[in-house]
Scaffold this active site. Structure first.
Site, PDB file in Angstrom:
ATOM      1  CG  HIS A 215      -2.081   0.883   1.175  1.00  0.00           C
ATOM      2  ND1 HIS A 215      -2.311   1.869   2.101  1.00  0.00           N
ATOM      3  CD2 HIS A 215      -3.107   0.969   0.287  1.00  0.00           C
ATOM      4  CE1 HIS A 215      -3.414   2.526   1.791  1.00  0.00           C
ATOM      5  NE2 HIS A 215      -3.920   2.005   0.703  1.00  0.00           N
ATOM      6  CE  LYS A 217      -1.297   4.901  -1.597  1.00  0.00           C
ATOM      7  NZ  LYS A 217      -1.897   4.196  -0.469  1.00  0.00           N
ATOM      8  CG  ASP A 222      18.467  11.792 -10.566  1.00  0.00           C
ATOM      9  OD1 ASP A 222      18.429  10.671 -11.112  1.00  0.00           O
ATOM     10  OD2 ASP A 222      18.350  12.860 -11.190  1.00  0.00           O
ATOM     11  CG  HIS A 393      -7.497   8.389  -0.128  1.00  0.00           C
ATOM     12  ND1 HIS A 393      -6.177   8.223  -0.505  1.00  0.00           N
ATOM     13  CD2 HIS A 393      -8.010   7.135  -0.011  1.00  0.00           C
ATOM     14  CE1 HIS A 393      -5.908   6.935  -0.630  1.00  0.00           C
ATOM     15  NE2 HIS A 393      -6.999   6.246  -0.333  1.00  0.00           N
ATOM     16  CE  LYS A 395      -4.217   6.709   2.528  1.00  0.00           C
ATOM     17  NZ  LYS A 395      -5.465   6.103   2.606  1.00  0.00           N
ATOM     18  CG  ASP A 400      -0.876  18.640  22.157  1.00  0.00           C
ATOM     19  OD1 ASP A 400      -2.120  18.713  22.182  1.00  0.00           O
ATOM     20  OD2 ASP A 400      -0.221  17.982  22.982  1.00  0.00           O
TER      21      ASP A 400
END
Length: 475
Positions: A215, A217, A222, A393, A395, A400
């Site tokens: 899952h 990404k 370079d 979507h 996450k 604080d």
């Protein structure tokens, strides 16, 4: 015939009990699988083989990759020199650093610069610009790469760079990308690019690891530019899908020392999938990144190869260390008992919790389970908001003004136990405030959920919430 059926049922029950007793897993999941295998003789065992088996770390990842990059050496040095380490401002930050060093060899880096993207069009415009500027290599890893306009744009850029002699590697999840993508990347492969599905079985339709999804990404260009966050590759992520409308997500572009950690993570995933690939890991993959900016952060990975749920433990530690306010955004809110109990304790201790979830499902069972747990949190005193301006979507958790965690991990049991995930834990106040402000803006575009919201739902909808909650250990 009756004797044969009785014998098969007895064998099935014996196997189910052995699995439940001897395979180390959460007790709720053990009971769930025991129930499935008992009530569905034969079929339950087959489902377990494909969806229930655990993974062995030593069989998956070549841990020498971290040694080659010097990650282990740097982590060991930071562990040993904890009293000489540069101390961060807040004790919670220092405790998180120590915890992730010990659980994940997640080194603390400080020479970093971060750009925050909350819009898919802007994120992909910058990513494509960076890809076009690549000189040596592109390492790209996504859960989903769709064969649509955006995916085609990405493919063309990668083909052009491969023609120029840039080393291009693409790693995708076969489940997330809805089937084989090798044909989609045929021209890229013809020009020297390497493309691999994550941990695909050599038997295409007989993959006992199908339940364990990559899952993450991650993009590394370079060895100097890195990306991590929530956006996948596809038209829906830039608002072109009428079902979802505007796609609200958050992604980070990183310059600096933490790119080394993203590079290491990519190659560990690559070698787990491309068993015959050999990469001479030279200096070009981890060049010196000297920046004036100072953004302390750690890249933390978790997955089913380990019994330690590192990102979830990070969430719990953040909640336990909060003093005033906890802000959470997630498309899927299905906490296990430990995480839910921690949130309830925080509420009883007088802390304020804001939870932002979508107002529409992309996975029906998961969404109904999200509603069930969101209602429990609301009834305990949390503010729960349903995002109205498209699909949410993100996450993220902000505690604080001290720390933010952002990446690919959702607040559900699948992300904690079954998916391979990666999050950035950031200890830089300005970045924390910037992410906090994005959440505050989302709250303004949300409907606050009240008891009346749930009371107005049909009996059937409430039944689906209860049923989905029972399936939550398996979702």
């Amino acid at each position: 015939m009756l004797i044969i059926e009785s014998a098969l049922y007895t064998v099935n029950f014996f196997i189910a009990v052995m699995v439940a007793l001897f395979e180390k897993r959460d007790i709720s999941a053990a009971w769930a699988w025991l129930l499935v295998m008992t009530l569905l003789p034969g079929i339950g065992i087959i489902l377990y083989l494909f969806l229930g088996r655990k993974l062995n770390k030593q069989q998956i990842f070549n841990l020498k990759t971290q040694e080659q990059f010097g990650i282990v050496e740097m982590a060991n040095y930071q562990k040993k020199s904890r009293h000489n380490r540069i101390k961060l401002k807040y004790e919670l930050q220092n405790e998180l650093v120590e915890m992730f060093l010990n659980s994940d060899n997640a080194i603390l880096t400080q020479q970093n610069d971060i750009t925050i993207f909350t819009d898919g069009i802007k994120k992909f415009k910058q990513l494509f610009e960076d890809l076009r500027g690549a000189k040596n290599h592109i390492n790209l890893e996504y859960f989903t790469i769709y064969d649509d306009d955006l995916g085609t744009q990405l493919r063309k850029i990668l083909i052009d760079k491969a023609k120029e002699g840039v080393k291009v590697r693409v790693l995708y999840d076969i489940f997330g990308s809805k089937g084989s993508k090798q044909r989609f990347f045929k021209e890229l492969i013809a020009h020297g690019g390497e493309v691999q599905p994550f941990m695909q079985s050599k038997w295409r339709y007989l993959n006992f690891r199908i339940n364990f999804r990559n899952h993450r990404k991650i993009v590394v260009i370079d060895g100097t530019i890195g990306y991590i966050g929530g956006f996948n590759v596809g038209d829906q992520y830039i608002g072109k899908n009428s079902r979802f409308g505007y796609w609200r997500d958050t992604h980070l572009r990183i310059l600096g020392s933490s790119v080394l950690q993203l590079q290491s993570r990519f190659f560990m995933d690559w070698f787990a999938s491309a068993k015959t690939s050999s990469v001479a890991i030279g200096l070009e993959y981890f060049p010196q990144n000297e920046l004036d900016q100072s953004v302390p952060m750690q890249i933390v990975s978790s997955g089913p190869e380990s019994d330690i749920q590192k990102i979830k433990q990070g969430y719990i530690k953040m909640i336990m260390g909060a003093r005033e306010h906890i802000r959470i955004e997630t498309p899927y809110f299905i906490p296990d008992d430990a995480l839910m109990e921690t949130l309830l304790i925080a509420l009883k201790s007088g802390l304020k919790i804001d939870l932002v979830i979508p107002n529409k499902p992309d996975h029906p069972f998961v969404y109904r389970a999200t509603e069930y747990y969101a209602r429990q949190l609301m009834e305990a005193g949390a503010n729960v908001y349903a995002y109205q301006n498209g699909f949410m979507h993100v996450k993220a958790i902000v505690v604080d003004d001290v720390v933010v965690s952002l990446g690919s991990a959702n607040w559900d049991i699948r992300s904690f136990k079954l998916n391979f995930e990666a999050n950035a834990f950031i200890y830089h106040q300005n970045t924390v405030l910037d992410i906090k402000e994005t959440i505050n803006r989302d709250i303004k575009n949300s409907q606050k959920i009240s008891p009346e919201y749930f009371n107005a739902q049909s009996v059937y909808t409430r039944f689906k919430q209860l049923a989905s909650r029972l399936l939550s250990p398996l979702l």
